[in-house]
Scaffold this motif. Structure first.
Motif, PDB file in Angstrom:
ATOM      1  N   ILE A   1      -3.586  47.348 -40.592  1.00 18.20           N
ATOM      2  CA  ILE A   1      -2.844  46.719 -39.488  1.00 18.20           C
ATOM      3  C   ILE A   1      -1.559  46.033 -39.950  1.00 18.20           C
ATOM      4  N   ASN A   2      -1.268  46.008 -41.262  1.00 19.27           N
ATOM      5  CA  ASN A   2      -0.186  45.133 -41.737  1.00 19.27           C
ATOM      6  C   ASN A   2       1.187  45.502 -41.174  1.00 19.27           C
ATOM      7  N   VAL A   3       1.459  46.799 -40.998  1.00 18.74           N
ATOM      8  CA  VAL A   3       2.783  47.199 -40.504  1.00 18.74           C
ATOM      9  C   VAL A   3       2.977  46.795 -39.040  1.00 18.74           C
ATOM     10  N   PRO A   4       2.056  47.175 -38.116  1.00 19.09           N
ATOM     11  CA  PRO A   4       2.249  46.729 -36.731  1.00 19.09           C
ATOM     12  C   PRO A   4       2.188  45.212 -36.567  1.00 19.09           C
ATOM     13  N   VAL A   5       1.441  44.519 -37.433  1.00 17.22           N
ATOM     14  CA  VAL A   5       1.430  43.046 -37.381  1.00 17.22           C
ATOM     15  C   VAL A   5       2.807  42.504 -37.771  1.00 17.22           C
ATOM     16  N   SER A   6       3.381  43.067 -38.854  1.00 15.56           N
ATOM     17  CA  SER A   6       4.706  42.604 -39.302  1.00 15.56           C
ATOM     18  C   SER A   6       5.784  42.922 -38.273  1.00 15.56           C
ATOM     19  N   GLN A   7       5.559  43.995 -37.499  1.00 14.95           N
ATOM     20  CA  GLN A   7       6.506  44.369 -36.438  1.00 14.95           C
ATOM     21  C   GLN A   7       6.245  43.624 -35.125  1.00 14.95           C
ATOM     22  N   LYS A   8       5.190  42.792 -35.152  1.00 18.89           N
ATOM     23  CA  LYS A   8       4.800  41.967 -34.004  1.00 18.89           C
ATOM     24  C   LYS A   8       4.368  42.778 -32.773  1.00 18.89           C
ATOM     25  N   VAL A   9       3.928  44.016 -33.008  1.00 17.59           N
ATOM     26  CA  VAL A   9       3.366  44.799 -31.897  1.00 17.59           C
ATOM     27  C   VAL A   9       1.840  44.656 -31.845  1.00 17.59           C
ATOM     28  N   LEU A  10       1.247  44.112 -32.906  1.00 19.69           N
ATOM     29  CA  LEU A  10      -0.194  43.850 -32.955  1.00 19.69           C
ATOM     30  C   LEU A  10      -0.368  42.397 -33.372  1.00 19.69           C
ATOM     31  N   LYS A  11      -1.199  41.669 -32.628  1.00 21.55           N
ATOM     32  CA  LYS A  11      -1.389  40.243 -32.912  1.00 21.55           C
ATOM     33  C   LYS A  11      -2.866  39.967 -33.215  1.00 21.55           C
ATOM     34  N   GLN A  12      -3.138  38.787 -33.743  1.00 22.53           N
ATOM     35  CA  GLN A  12      -4.512  38.446 -34.131  1.00 22.53           C
ATOM     36  C   GLN A  12      -5.459  38.541 -32.938  1.00 22.53           C
ATOM     37  N   LYS A  13      -4.966  38.205 -31.747  1.00 22.41           N
ATOM     38  CA  LYS A  13      -5.823  38.273 -30.547  1.00 22.41           C
ATOM     39  C   LYS A  13      -6.217  39.713 -30.193  1.00 22.41           C
ATOM     40  N   ASP A  14      -5.483  40.700 -30.741  1.00 30.67           N
ATOM     41  CA  ASP A  14      -5.800  42.105 -30.478  1.00 30.67           C
ATOM     42  C   ASP A  14      -6.933  42.628 -31.367  1.00 30.67           C
ATOM     43  N   ILE A  15      -7.327  41.835 -32.352  1.00 29.22           N
ATOM     44  CA  ILE A  15      -8.406  42.231 -33.263  1.00 29.22           C
ATOM     45  C   ILE A  15      -9.738  41.825 -32.638  1.00 29.22           C
ATOM     46  N   HIS A  16     -10.662  42.772 -32.532  1.00 29.75           N
ATOM     47  CA  HIS A  16     -11.934  42.478 -31.856  1.00 29.75           C
ATOM     48  C   HIS A  16     -12.819  41.545 -32.676  1.00 29.75           C
ATOM     49  N   ALA A  17     -12.954  41.804 -33.976  1.00 32.57           N
ATOM     50  CA  ALA A  17     -13.914  41.027 -34.773  1.00 32.57           C
ATOM     51  C   ALA A  17     -13.731  41.307 -36.252  1.00 32.57           C
ATOM     52  N   LYS A  18     -14.349  40.459 -37.056  1.00 29.30           N
ATOM     53  CA  LYS A  18     -14.594  40.783 -38.463  1.00 29.30           C
ATOM     54  C   LYS A  18     -15.938  41.502 -38.527  1.00 29.30           C
ATOM     55  N   ILE A  19     -16.089  42.406 -39.473  1.00 23.59           N
ATOM     56  CA  ILE A  19     -17.311  43.207 -39.552  1.00 23.59           C
ATOM     57  C   ILE A  19     -18.549  42.319 -39.720  1.00 23.59           C
ATOM     58  N   GLY A  20     -18.411  41.216 -40.440  1.00 16.14           N
ATOM     59  CA  GLY A  20     -19.541  40.294 -40.607  1.00 16.14           C
ATOM     60  C   GLY A  20     -19.996  39.693 -39.292  1.00 16.14           C
ATOM     61  N   GLU A  21     -19.037  39.439 -38.380  1.00 19.04           N
ATOM     62  CA  GLU A  21     -19.382  38.883 -37.061  1.00 19.04           C
ATOM     63  C   GLU A  21     -20.179  39.886 -36.238  1.00 19.04           C
ATOM     64  N   VAL A  22     -19.899  41.170 -36.417  1.00 18.36           N
ATOM     65  CA  VAL A  22     -20.676  42.213 -35.727  1.00 18.36           C
ATOM     66  C   VAL A  22     -22.089  42.268 -36.319  1.00 18.36           C
ATOM     67  N   ILE A  23     -22.180  42.169 -37.644  1.00 20.70           N
ATOM     68  CA  ILE A  23     -23.487  42.243 -38.319  1.00 20.70           C
ATOM     69  C   ILE A  23     -24.413  41.107 -37.877  1.00 20.70           C
ATOM     70  N   ILE A  24     -23.860  39.888 -37.758  1.00 28.51           N
ATOM     71  CA  ILE A  24     -24.719  38.739 -37.399  1.00 28.51           C
ATOM     72  C   ILE A  24     -24.889  38.593 -35.887  1.00 28.51           C
ATOM     73  N   GLY A  25     -24.267  39.498 -35.113  1.00 28.05           N
ATOM     74  CA  GLY A  25     -24.443  39.480 -33.663  1.00 28.05           C
ATOM     75  C   GLY A  25     -23.527  38.531 -32.924  1.00 28.05           C
ATOM     76  N   LYS A  26     -22.558  37.950 -33.622  1.00 35.01           N
ATOM     77  CA  LYS A  26     -21.619  37.032 -32.974  1.00 35.01           C
ATOM     78  C   LYS A  26     -20.637  37.785 -32.088  1.00 35.01           C
ATOM     79  N   LYS A  27     -20.304  39.016 -32.482  1.00 36.64           N
ATOM     80  CA  LYS A  27     -19.403  39.862 -31.693  1.00 36.64           C
ATOM     81  C   LYS A  27     -20.089  41.218 -31.483  1.00 36.64           C
ATOM     82  N   SER A  28     -19.699  41.913 -30.415  1.00 41.05           N
ATOM     83  CA  SER A  28     -20.311  43.205 -30.108  1.00 41.05           C
ATOM     84  C   SER A  28     -19.826  44.278 -31.072  1.00 41.05           C
TER      85      SER A  28
END
Length: 327
Positions: free
Chosen positions: A257-284
């Protein structure tokens, strides 16, 4: 007190299986999500032909600590006849700071990187996934196939890389090793179109996969981008998918994601989860027929947990060389 255990690659290769590394990496991601880990983002030294990364980590609950020092020099194989990626891992006793072990980290890096895709595929791919598209046919592509074979029932795989003989050899060797059909194909599109799971392992600095080639319901493991300006997936594909990362600090700096993040077309709010959050059931995890993408940058906790398992096995089996650095 005994000295530091030195372990070379030939000594650690048979101590743990890929199935065990997948389990160790899942544990590592879980620990990171549960804030059980002290782990600054990896730091880089940039050279003319490559870079060096320093990756420290401390897992509080298991008292495992260490640091990996790993390089990436893409011209090494043809210019110097040595691997692109080489690494050393040092394990530390958190109580005293004593160096418990120094081991080859090259094999560990290959295995735990493959295992990360295995864990992500377990949680993000459709359960009935059976076709695999692989972009790249080097050592990491081999590790990816080994790990994905642990978590999905692969019926057919297609592989593409730029060198015809390399992809042909990869396909032949993999078909014989795993017993399912692995086909070398002539384009990226041929490899990924209609695949249930796609894995990318290239050092590309311009996208190699277009959005229109990817079907709804596909899961993609984006493994190649590991430094600023690297990108394997078209930005439009990222914007149309559910993105799961390993770490925001690392992925936003040097992941897929580093290029679209640096170009400001992708933001942190567009990221669904960290993989660990999916594993522990915090995110779908996967929902319906969406496209899922796992952006893997590689976390020091993966190395330390895997190296800790190797160290214990080596001690139990009396493998390695005891060395006193302080003599």
């Amino acid at each position: 007190m005994s000295g530091t255990l030195l372990l070379k690659q030939s000594e650690i290769k048979n101590l743990i299986t890929m199935k065990e590394v997948v389990s160790a990496v899942e544990t590592a991601f879980k620990a990171f999500a549960q804030r059980d880990v002290q782990m600054p983002p990896k730091d880089y030294l940039f050279f003319h032909e490559g870079d060096l990364r320093i990756m420290p980590c401390y897992v509080r609950s298991t008292e495992e600590a260490g640091v990996k020092c790993v390089n990436v020099h893409p011209k090494n194989p043809q210019n110097h006849n040595i691997p692109t990626v080489m690494a050393i891992i040092e394990l530390i006793n958190p109580e005293t700071g004593f160096p418990m072990a120094v081991m080859d980290g090259t094999w560990v890096t290959d295995m735990r990187t493959g295992a990360a895709a295995g864990v992500a595929t377990k949680y993000l791919a459709r359960p009935d996934s059976e076709t695999l598209g692989i972009i790249g046919a080097g050592k990491q592509a081999c590790a990816q196939l080994m790990a994905l074979n642990e978590v999905m029932n692969i019926k057919k795989a297609r592989v593409y890389c730029r060198t015809c003989s390399t992809r042909t050899n990869f396909a032949k060797t993999a078909s014989e090793l795993y017993g399912f059909d692995v086909e070398a194909v002539d384009s990226v599109e041929d490899a990924v179109r209609d695949a249930d799971v796609v894995v990318t392992t290239t050092p590309s600095r311009k996208p190699v996969i277009k959005a229109e080639w990817i079907s709804p319901g596909t899961h993609i493991n984006a493994m190649g981008a590991d430094a600023p300006t690297k990108q394997e997936l078209e930005t439009r594909l990222l914007l149309n998918s559910k993105i799961v990362i390993d770490s925001w600090d690392q992925a936003s700096h040097s992941g897929e994601i580093n290029v679209p993040v640096s170009q400001k077309v992708l933001k942190q709010k567009d990221i669904h989860a960290k993989i660990g959050e999916v594993i522990i059931g915090k995110k779908s995890g996967r929902e319906d027929n969406e496209i899922t993408i796992f952006d893997s940058t590689g976390l020091a906790v993966q190395d330390v947990v895997t190296a800790g398992m190797i160290y214990k096995r080596a001690k139990e089996q009396n493998i390695g060389t005891d060395f006193n650095f302080m003599e």
